[in-house]
Design an enzyme around this catalytic site. Structure first.
Site, PDB file in Angstrom:
ATOM      1  N   GLU A 149       0.800  -1.234   0.000  1.00 53.63           N
ATOM      2  CA  GLU A 149       0.000   0.000   0.000  1.00 53.63           C
ATOM      3  C   GLU A 149       0.832   1.285   0.000  1.00 53.63           C
ATOM      4  OE1 GLU A 149      -2.715  -0.548   3.279  1.00 53.63           O
ATOM      5  OE2 GLU A 149      -3.418  -2.452   2.511  1.00 53.63           O
ATOM      6  N   GLU A 256      -6.195 -10.506  -1.979  1.00 54.19           N
ATOM      7  CA  GLU A 256      -6.972 -10.447  -0.724  1.00 54.19           C
ATOM      8  C   GLU A 256      -8.475 -10.293  -1.002  1.00 54.19           C
ATOM      9  OE1 GLU A 256      -5.442  -7.442   1.900  1.00 54.19           O
ATOM     10  OE2 GLU A 256      -3.358  -7.865   1.404  1.00 54.19           O
TER      11      GLU A 256
END
Ligand code: G3I
Length: 344
Positions: A149, A256
């Protein structure tokens, strides 16, 4: 930073595994790509979870116990007990293991606070941490979310964090990949991001970052799109996202996946929410399977049964049904949609 083994309480739900009438064929056998899910040591103590995990999934990602927040203790020692148990479980069940995450903006560990602003001492500790954990699991993980991220949520540049403050806005990313490659030359090193589907500006910034890093010779071995979705997502966005990510020619990890039934957007779908969820799984899986075989790294759901999802542990998450199996461990329409799309 010295390594030291902490002792973790062994918890775990216990349930008797119940044989399901006419269970679907094992997804890990019918799929033409690795199929993953996340795992914690508490899951390993749950026979019903173990039955589903070993039947359908060929790859595991530790949900928490290989992250810095678990491994790095305030005194600078390391805790590897959870990761070691997960390594043993995956090996015993013939499953690949994928690590997350070496460096993440969200981590702000106490052990680094005395080093904040210390220049070379900070940089040395950063390298020592990555060498320690990626070195410990060298040859036992197929790859790592090396940096997680990195892009600002609004897509306006990169996130600020203790790592960028001490090592440079982009150089902390470069160093992480270099240190990880030094620790485990055979692991595929991924850059992993979320909301690439929902936020076009964030996607664009991520793609530009990848281009810059590759032009600097950074050993990026793959790109992860977390795919934390919800049923308000418009059709076509997932196809465009996978296609764009695939243009670098690197392995792609749907890393995910969960699809919340609580729409975040204003495009409220009509009809059965579980069918919309299944339709989004179909679109994502078909886009993933349209990639060349060498780019289909893995398709990972972030949990097995709805109740295993992190989303239900968040405020307002009660009652959500984001995963492939229901509360009782029965396959949902989303599971059958995935099996059709990846097994064709
Ligand atoms: O296991 C301990 C338990 O012993 C302790 O009593 C309890 C209270 O402190 O904490 C438990 O650990 C929690 C762990 O999940 C296991 O459940 C941590 O506090 C909690 O922070 C941790 O949350 C994880 C989160 O990442 C932060 O690491 C979630 O499970 C996990 O689903 C979530 O996953 C992230 C991905 O890594 C990155 N993408 C977003 C995704 C969702 O946030």
């Amino acid at each position: 930073l010295t390594g030291a083994l902490g002792l973790a309480a062994c918890g775990g739900r216990t349930e008797t595994a119940t044989a399901q009438p006419n269970p679907p064929r094992p997804l890990r056998e019918t799929a033409r790509c690795p199929i993953g899910t996340c795992v914690g040591t508490d899951h390993i103590g749950d026979p019903a979870w173990v039955a589903l995990a070993t039947r359908h999934f060929s790859q595991l990602t530790p949900e928490f116990e290989m992250k810095m927040e678990y491994v790095l203790q305030p005194d600078g020692s390391f805790r590897f007990d959870g990761g070691d148990r997960i390594v043993a479980f995956a090996r015993a069940n013939g499953q690949r293991l994928y690590g997350t995450t070496l460096i993440w903006y969200e981590q702000d560990p106490a052990a680094f606070h005395p080093l904040d602003g210390s220049g070379k001492r900070f940089a040395d500790a950063y390298r020592s941490y990555i060498l320690a954990i990626a070195g410990r699991y060298r040859g036992q993980v197929v790859g790592w979310d090396t940096v997680n991220e990195p892009v600002a949520e609004d897509g306006n540049g990169l996130r600020q964090c203790i790592w960028s403050r001490n090592l440079g806005q982009e150089d902390y990313i470069v160093r992480a990949f270099e240190h990880a490659a030094e620790a485990d030359p055979n692991a595929l090193l991924f850059l992993n991001e979320y909301n690439l589907e929902h936020l076009p500006r964030k996607q664009a910034t991520f793609l530009k970052l990848v281009e810059r890093l590759l032009s600097r010779g950074v050993p990026i071995g793959g790109l992860g799109t977390q795919s934390h979705l919800d049923i308000s997502l418009k059709s076509g966005v997932l196809t465009q996202t996978i296609r764009r990510l695939g243009e670098f020619g690197l392995p792609i990890h749907v890393s995910e996946l969960d699809i919340s039934l609580k729409p975040h957007g204003f495009n409220l779908p009509v009809g059965d929410p579980l069918q919309r969820q299944a339709d989004l799984v179909t679109e994502l899986a078909e886009a993933f399977m349209a990639l060349p075989q060498r780019q289909r790294f893995a398709f990972t759901a972030w949990g097995i049964r709805d109740r295993d999802s992190w989303l239900l542990r968040r405020p307002g998450g009660t009652g959500d049904r984001p995963l492939l199996f229901d509360e009782a461990g029965e396959p949902k329409a989303a599971f059958h949609a995935l099996q059709r799309a990846v097994s064709a």
